[in-house]
Design an enzyme around this catalytic site. Structure first.
Site, PDB file in Angstrom:
ATOM      1  N   SER A  80       0.868  -1.173   0.000  1.00  0.00           N
ATOM      2  CA  SER A  80       0.000   0.000   0.000  1.00  0.00           C
ATOM      3  C   SER A  80       0.913   1.233   0.000  1.00  0.00           C
ATOM      4  CB  SER A  80      -0.935  -0.058   1.208  1.00  0.00           C
ATOM      5  OG  SER A  80      -1.917   0.941   1.117  1.00  0.00           O
ATOM      6  N   ASP A 138      -4.364  -4.459   5.851  1.00  0.00           N
ATOM      7  CA  ASP A 138      -4.654  -5.401   4.778  1.00  0.00           C
ATOM      8  C   ASP A 138      -3.436  -6.306   4.557  1.00  0.00           C
ATOM      9  OD1 ASP A 138      -6.084  -6.630   2.782  1.00  0.00           O
ATOM     10  OD2 ASP A 138      -5.637  -5.114   1.255  1.00  0.00           O
ATOM     11  N   HIS A 146      -2.508  -1.096  -3.485  1.00  0.00           N
ATOM     12  CA  HIS A 146      -3.699  -0.254  -3.305  1.00  0.00           C
ATOM     13  C   HIS A 146      -3.616   0.996  -4.172  1.00  0.00           C
ATOM     14  CE1 HIS A 146      -4.422  -2.005   0.963  1.00  0.00           C
ATOM     15  NE2 HIS A 146      -4.837  -2.814   0.013  1.00  0.00           N
TER      16      HIS A 146
END
Lengths: 194, 276
Positions: A15, A133, A42
């Site tokens: 991310s 995540d 992401h």
């Protein structure tokens, strides 16, 4: 931990702060590997992203797969925006169901799917990021006998995601970006050379 | 929270799809296994069901549970003007060609709760074509269709939809298409009344009309290759010669048997045309 077989797939999640690391990895020249590599990074939805073009190099194409596209050895695949990316029976499956961890694509979803499809032959790598995540997905990979690697938090621009993953996965290896490159090099390039 | 404990095996999934098919007539056999497994596990988590045996027991004995499951298992995530560039292409390239037909018949397959078919109706209205259109919107899920028919949507995402509408080339006041009250909006009656909503299962139901445009976006991804072939064949048989087929941006005819029966109209928007 010793693994009798080399992994058949590498899946990388990241991310905030991960794109820099991925670009660094791609610049080392160790790719293509002898197995497919999937990247779940992401990104915002509904804005045009050209991350696949940004990551691609003249001799190394990064593709966003379409549904039912086969995974090929040496392929470098980037999860498309606004879809979850799953794998089964050697092909990609896309999915537009609800975001997970506020993310679509979600790293957890792809990691779980890779764990289900490849079990002990999966290698999951989790990079820099500012949320959780990937932690759960990495657990899934490791519990099915696969290998989990996490970027060492002190080398990450955003340490929350690696920290969370290491807290939930004591069996994961904490490596710096350079060590990750060495690991991939030793696992694939060297061992697979005739 | 996603449950961590179980991973359904292939034989678990086979037992579940077989039971559903025999008991209720819905055929999920050739759904893409990875996403189907994920949906089932997601539903088991919601219903606090710990084992495939317990799921089979519930399915056998409780039809209300199945009704809930079919509602939850199918992916009902949608938005108005999803992928604005697709709608821009539809507006600029496809609608002018459809305008040459005296009556334009459109099938929106897998319409979920209606957001995308309402988007299409707005484009047709702005092109001055809506009165000449017959729009059929179908889904396998009766609860979705009921919601779609009502045309009542949550207010919160309308801001995003307005942005999408503009990115899709819309230049009017988007708020003219709905009336807001409290935290919901209702789509304007003239738009709602232009669409006929009906239940249709792409797996088990057949051709029911001949269309100039079939729109089915992000539905095929839930099917395996075999079922994708079957459904693309159904669309091919439902299209008039030179009729258009629009599929999701990351879907492809490349891995189906009917690739040669279609020509690409817009690769970026993933719009095809049936060759004669």
């Amino acid at each position: 931990m010793s693994h009798p077989y080399p992994p058949q797939i590498v899946v990388i999640g990241g991310s905030a702060g991960s794109v820099r690391v991925v670009i660094g990895m791609l610049e080392t020249g160790i790719f293509p590997l002898s197995v497919p590599v999937i990247m779940v990074l992401h990104r915002p939805k509904n804005v045009v992203s050209e991350l696949d073009i940004v990551l691609s190099r003249p001799d190394l194409a990064v593709r966003e797969p379409v549904d039912k596209e086969p995974l090929l050895p040496g392929g470098l695949y980037l999860a498309p925006q606004n879809y979850h990316l799953l794998v089964d029976e050697g092909v990609f499956n896309l999915d537009t169901s609800e975001p997970v961890n506020f993310s679509r694509p979600a790293i957890d979803v792809t990691f779980e799917s890779v764990a289900d499809a490849y079990a002990g032959r999966a290698l999951g790598i989790l990079l820099s990021g500012a949320n959780q995540d990937g932690s759960w997905g990495l657990t899934r990979i490791i519990s099915r006998g696969g290998i989990g690697i996490v970027q060492r938090p002190d080398t990450a621009d955003y340490a929350d995601m690696p920290r969370s993953a290491l807290a939930t996965n004591p069996d994961a290896l904490a490596l710096s970006p350079l060590q990750i490159i060495d690991y991939l090099n030793n696992t694939f390039v060297v061992t697979n050379r005739p | 929270m996603i449950p961590t404990d179980y991973a359904l095996s292939h034989s678990d999934l086979d037992a579940i799809t077989t039971l559903i098919r025999l008991r209720y007539g819905y055929d999920f056999t050739n759904y893409a296994r990875a996403s189907f497994r994920r949906r089932i596990q997601y539903c088991m988590g919601l219903a606090a069901i710990d084992s495939p045996q317990e799921l089979l027991f519930q399915l056998t004995n409780d039809p209300a549970f199945f009704t809930w499951l079919v509602q939850s298992i199918t992916v009902n995530v949608t938005e108005m003007f999803r992928d604005p560039p697709f709608y821009a292409t539809l507006r600029e390239k496809i609608l002018p060609r459809l305008a040459s037909y005296p009556v334009i018949k459109i099938w929106h397959a897998g319409c979920s709760t209606g957001e995308e078919v309402y988007s299409m109706a707005i484009l047709l209205h702005e092109a001055g074509l809506l009165e000449r259109c017959r729009i059929y919107a179908t889904d396998l899920n009766p609860a979705n269709l009921e919601k779609a028919r009502q045309g009542i949507l949550p207010l919160a995402p309308m801001k995003d939809y307005t942005v999408n509408y503009r990115q899709a080339g819309g230049s009017r006041a988007f708020s003219a298409y709905y009336t807001a009250r409290y935290d919901h909006v209702i789509i304007h009656k003239s738009i709602r009344d232009s669409i006929l909503f009906a239940q249709h299962n792409l797996v088990t139901d057949q051709v029911f009309n001949e269309f100039q445009l079939v729109c089915c976006r992000n539905v095929l991804i839930y099917f395996n290759k075999e079922l994708q072939n079957q459904v693309i064949r159904l669309f091919h048989n439902s299209l008039a010669p030179l009729g258009y087929l629009a599929i999701g941006l990351k879907e492809s005819l490349l891995y189906t048997d009917l690739q040669a029966q279609f020509e690409v109209v817009s690769a970026a928007a993933n719009i095809y045309r049936r060759t004669r």
